[in-house]
Design a protein around this motif. Structure first.
Motif, PDB file in Angstrom:
ATOM      1  N   UNK A   1      51.877  65.062  57.114  1.00  0.00           N
ATOM      2  CA  UNK A   1      52.653  66.087  57.800  1.00  0.00           C
ATOM      3  C   UNK A   1      53.912  65.533  58.462  1.00  0.00           C
ATOM      4  N   UNK A   2      54.083  64.226  58.392  1.00  0.00           N
ATOM      5  CA  UNK A   2      55.285  63.578  58.933  1.00  0.00           C
ATOM      6  C   UNK A   2      56.413  63.720  57.907  1.00  0.00           C
ATOM      7  N   UNK A   3      57.328  64.641  58.145  1.00  0.00           N
ATOM      8  CA  UNK A   3      58.378  64.938  57.170  1.00  0.00           C
ATOM      9  C   UNK A   3      59.323  63.755  56.961  1.00  0.00           C
ATOM     10  N   UNK A   4      59.573  62.965  58.002  1.00  0.00           N
ATOM     11  CA  UNK A   4      60.470  61.812  57.848  1.00  0.00           C
ATOM     12  C   UNK A   4      59.851  60.760  56.940  1.00  0.00           C
ATOM     13  N   UNK A   5      58.538  60.585  57.054  1.00  0.00           N
ATOM     14  CA  UNK A   5      57.857  59.633  56.143  1.00  0.00           C
ATOM     15  C   UNK A   5      57.945  60.137  54.706  1.00  0.00           C
ATOM     16  N   UNK A   6      57.695  61.423  54.508  1.00  0.00           N
ATOM     17  CA  UNK A   6      57.766  62.002  53.156  1.00  0.00           C
ATOM     18  C   UNK A   6      59.163  61.820  52.565  1.00  0.00           C
ATOM     19  N   UNK A   7      60.188  62.088  53.372  1.00  0.00           N
ATOM     20  CA  UNK A   7      61.559  61.944  52.875  1.00  0.00           C
ATOM     21  C   UNK A   7      61.870  60.502  52.495  1.00  0.00           C
ATOM     22  N   UNK A   8      61.396  59.557  53.310  1.00  0.00           N
ATOM     23  CA  UNK A   8      61.613  58.148  52.995  1.00  0.00           C
ATOM     24  C   UNK A   8      60.913  57.736  51.713  1.00  0.00           C
ATOM     25  N   UNK A   9      59.673  58.215  51.512  1.00  0.00           N
ATOM     26  CA  UNK A   9      58.929  57.880  50.298  1.00  0.00           C
ATOM     27  C   UNK A   9      59.583  58.494  49.061  1.00  0.00           C
ATOM     28  N   UNK A  10      60.046  59.719  49.184  1.00  0.00           N
ATOM     29  CA  UNK A  10      60.716  60.377  48.053  1.00  0.00           C
ATOM     30  C   UNK A  10      61.954  59.586  47.659  1.00  0.00           C
ATOM     31  N   UNK A  11      62.687  59.123  48.644  1.00  0.00           N
ATOM     32  CA  UNK A  11      63.889  58.340  48.368  1.00  0.00           C
ATOM     33  C   UNK A  11      63.546  57.062  47.619  1.00  0.00           C
ATOM     34  N   UNK A  12      62.497  56.370  48.075  1.00  0.00           N
ATOM     35  CA  UNK A  12      62.076  55.128  47.407  1.00  0.00           C
ATOM     36  C   UNK A  12      61.602  55.401  45.976  1.00  0.00           C
ATOM     37  N   UNK A  13      60.796  56.444  45.811  1.00  0.00           N
ATOM     38  CA  UNK A  13      60.277  56.783  44.481  1.00  0.00           C
ATOM     39  C   UNK A  13      61.417  57.164  43.541  1.00  0.00           C
ATOM     40  N   UNK A  14      62.347  57.961  44.036  1.00  0.00           N
ATOM     41  CA  UNK A  14      63.474  58.425  43.214  1.00  0.00           C
ATOM     42  C   UNK A  14      64.374  57.274  42.781  1.00  0.00           C
ATOM     43  N   UNK A  15      64.543  56.294  43.634  1.00  0.00           N
ATOM     44  CA  UNK A  15      65.367  55.135  43.288  1.00  0.00           C
ATOM     45  C   UNK A  15      64.683  54.250  42.258  1.00  0.00           C
ATOM     46  N   UNK A  16      63.400  54.013  42.410  1.00  0.00           N
ATOM     47  CA  UNK A  16      62.690  53.076  41.543  1.00  0.00           C
ATOM     48  C   UNK A  16      62.277  53.692  40.207  1.00  0.00           C
ATOM     49  N   UNK A  17      62.061  54.998  40.186  1.00  0.00           N
ATOM     50  CA  UNK A  17      61.511  55.624  38.978  1.00  0.00           C
ATOM     51  C   UNK A  17      62.355  56.813  38.514  1.00  0.00           C
ATOM     52  N   UNK A  18      63.665  56.713  38.695  1.00  0.00           N
ATOM     53  CA  UNK A  18      64.560  57.826  38.363  1.00  0.00           C
ATOM     54  C   UNK A  18      64.433  58.253  36.910  1.00  0.00           C
ATOM     55  N   UNK A  19      64.354  57.281  35.982  1.00  0.00           N
ATOM     56  CA  UNK A  19      64.312  57.638  34.552  1.00  0.00           C
ATOM     57  C   UNK A  19      63.020  58.352  34.185  1.00  0.00           C
ATOM     58  N   UNK A  20      61.933  58.051  34.886  1.00  0.00           N
ATOM     59  CA  UNK A  20      60.673  58.757  34.625  1.00  0.00           C
ATOM     60  C   UNK A  20      60.719  60.175  35.181  1.00  0.00           C
ATOM     61  N   UNK A  21      61.406  60.362  36.298  1.00  0.00           N
ATOM     62  CA  UNK A  21      61.570  61.711  36.858  1.00  0.00           C
ATOM     63  C   UNK A  21      62.421  62.559  35.927  1.00  0.00           C
ATOM     64  N   UNK A  22      63.518  61.993  35.443  1.00  0.00           N
ATOM     65  CA  UNK A  22      64.411  62.718  34.530  1.00  0.00           C
ATOM     66  C   UNK A  22      63.695  63.085  33.241  1.00  0.00           C
ATOM     67  N   UNK A  23      62.834  62.175  32.765  1.00  0.00           N
ATOM     68  CA  UNK A  23      62.098  62.410  31.519  1.00  0.00           C
ATOM     69  C   UNK A  23      60.933  63.381  31.695  1.00  0.00           C
ATOM     70  N   UNK A  24      60.683  63.829  32.928  1.00  0.00           N
ATOM     71  CA  UNK A  24      59.600  64.781  33.166  1.00  0.00           C
ATOM     72  C   UNK A  24      58.233  64.153  33.254  1.00  0.00           C
ATOM     73  N   UNK A  25      58.186  62.822  33.418  1.00  0.00           N
ATOM     74  CA  UNK A  25      56.901  62.130  33.486  1.00  0.00           C
ATOM     75  C   UNK A  25      56.389  61.971  34.913  1.00  0.00           C
TER      76      UNK A  25
END
Length: 467
Positions: free
Chosen positions: A128-152
């Motif tokens: 429920x900590x929105x700042x933690x969620x935002x930080x994790x999303x940022x890390x995930x998006x940076x490290x796995x951008x091509x998998x997100x774009x590919x729909x995986x």
């Protein structure tokens, strides 16, 4: 006359006892029913006191339908095409350590390009900590951008307003209040994740957020599913730890999600899963070895407590499940209880157990069709019964089958080798055996006083000589 009176008295007493028993059952049933009604009233009142729970509670009458939750898409969106397998992860902020990025990395790195086309990974950031969620999303998006774009890869969040009451819950098993709150919320976290994933693929596997995967785990999972065609199952297990590596049909996910929500405060999720499996008529655990997933976290998500649990059946290298083609199995050994011959040939964690074998005793496999074998591996004994191995034995393959369907047997056998330290393994069998193989047998070459456990028989095939 006395005998007649005695018989009459006995008959009367018998009828009286039966009547009393029925009355007792009726009274007990009434008491239980009344108790159940009271429990339902209390539970409903407790749950409905929270306006936030109305979103989920109103849908529990329809176990095949989805739960009404408006998810936030933090990264990625569902593709219109269904995949073969969805891998679900739920993660919260930890006081010590964070393994989520390593877990996602392991999923993708241990999959081939072809396997990646068939999987979808869904991460539920359930804190429920929105700042933690935002930080994790940022890390995930940076490290796995091509998998997100590919729909995986997708990252989602179920808003706090959809959660039921998490304070003042029943303290089952004398758990402290914060422990009850933690495990109850975890059940709801998983329920919302399952609900989201219900229509993304044919199958679903649950992982925790601190897991390492074996190489080409998807290929291994597909092979197991294929081997179970025609048989009923609810849950297939690819790890013996917690809620790691539990596989379901996607069509069962709505029911499982509702089930976790209904009993969210009763017990931990891995205990609830046992009840769910049983309610859907899968009595026994169906677990495969070696395990495909390993727990790698050192600190638990609950208070940062140490958690050193490891699955000692895990193998990180390429997991090559044997083919074990359809066959009839029999033995002339004295079988102990229900440890019958077929259990050694199964991919499930079970085995054959026979009483002390004698010279000439046989364990025979008769294949339904002639096959070409590339590799054979037989293991006897177990960790807790290390002396119940085949001390003196040989492995042979046969051809020229005769007899009726039930009594089929080979007339000619070729010896491939002897057992060493209770085990037998041979590769490149197709280069050493020039005929189609109809049978394979284990021959006891010397009597032993110890009993015999055949833990597993594994056969890998290539194309048969005659199509």
């Amino acid at each position: 006359m006395r005998c007649l009176r005695k018989r009459s008295a006995v008959s009367f007493l018998g009828v009286l006892v039966i009547c009393l028993l029925f009355m007792n059952l009726y009274i007990e049933d009434g008491y239980v029913l009344e108790g159940d009604k009271q429990l339902i009233r209390e539970t409903a009142t407790h749950q409905l006191n929270s306006e936030r729970y109305v979103h989920t509670f109103k849908d529990l009458s329809n176990f095949s339908g989805s739960i009404n939750v408006s998810y936030r898409y933090l990264a990625g969106t569902p593709l219109p095409r269904k995949r073969y397998l969805t891998i679900g992860l739920s993660s919260v902020k930890r006081k010590k350590g964070n393994y989520l990025l390593e877990t996602i990395k392991s999923i993708f790195e241990q999959s081939s390009y072809e396997e990646l086309k068939e999987i979808t990974v869904v991460v539920h950031l359930a804190d429920f900590d929105s700042s933690w969620c935002e930080g994790m999303v940022q890390d995930i998006s940076q490290k796995f951008a091509h998998h997100i774009i590919a729909g995986r890869l997708m990252v989602i969040h179920a808003p706090e307003e959809y959660y039921p009451v998490l304070d003042g819950l029943k303290r089952n098993y004398n758990d402290p209040e914060d422990r009850v709150k933690f495990r109850s919320k975890q059940n709801v976290d998983y329920a919302f994740l399952l609900n989201f994933c219900a229509n993304l693929s044919d199958y679903y596997v649950m992982l925790e957020d601190d897991v390492r995967c074996s190489k080409n785990f998807l290929t291994a999972v597909k092979k197991v599913i294929t081997s179970r065609e025609g048989s009923y199952w609810v849950t297939l297990e690819f790890s013996k730890l917690g809620y790691i590596g539990k596989l379901y049909h996607s069509h069962d996910l709505p029911r499982l999600a509702h089930f976790l929500l209904m009993f969210y405060q009763e017990m931990p999720c891995d205990w609830l899963l046992i009840h769910f499996r049983g309610l859907l008529a899968q009595k026994d655990v169906i677990r495969f070895k070696p395990s495909l997933f390993q727990h790698m976290g050192y600190y638990s998500s609950y208070k940062g407590a140490e958690n050193k649990l490891k699955d000692d059946d895990f193998e990180e290298d390429s997991f090559d499940i044997p083919d074990n083609p359809p066959a009839n199995l029999h033995t002339n050994m004295n079988v102990f209880e229900n440890y019958e011959a077929s259990k050694a040939y199964s991919s499930i964690d079970e085995y054959f157990w026979g009483k002390a074998p004698s010279t000439g005793d046989l364990y025979v496999i008769v294949f339904e069709k002639p096959i070409k074998i590339s590799k054979i591996k037989v293991i006897t004994g177990t960790e807790d019964r290390q002396n119940d191995i085949l001390h003196h034995g040989a492995l042979e393959v046969g051809e020229k089958i005769v007899g009726s369907k039930k009594g089929r047997q080979c007339t000619t056998y070729l010896r491939l080798g002897e057992f060493k330290n209770g085990n037998f393994e041979m590769t490149d069998v197709e280069h050493k055996v020039l005929f189609d193989i109809n049978c394979m047998r284990i021959l006891v070459t010397k009597s032993q006083k110890e009993w015999l456990i055949i833990r597993s028989i594994s056969i890998w095939t290539s194309q048969p000589l005659n199509q």
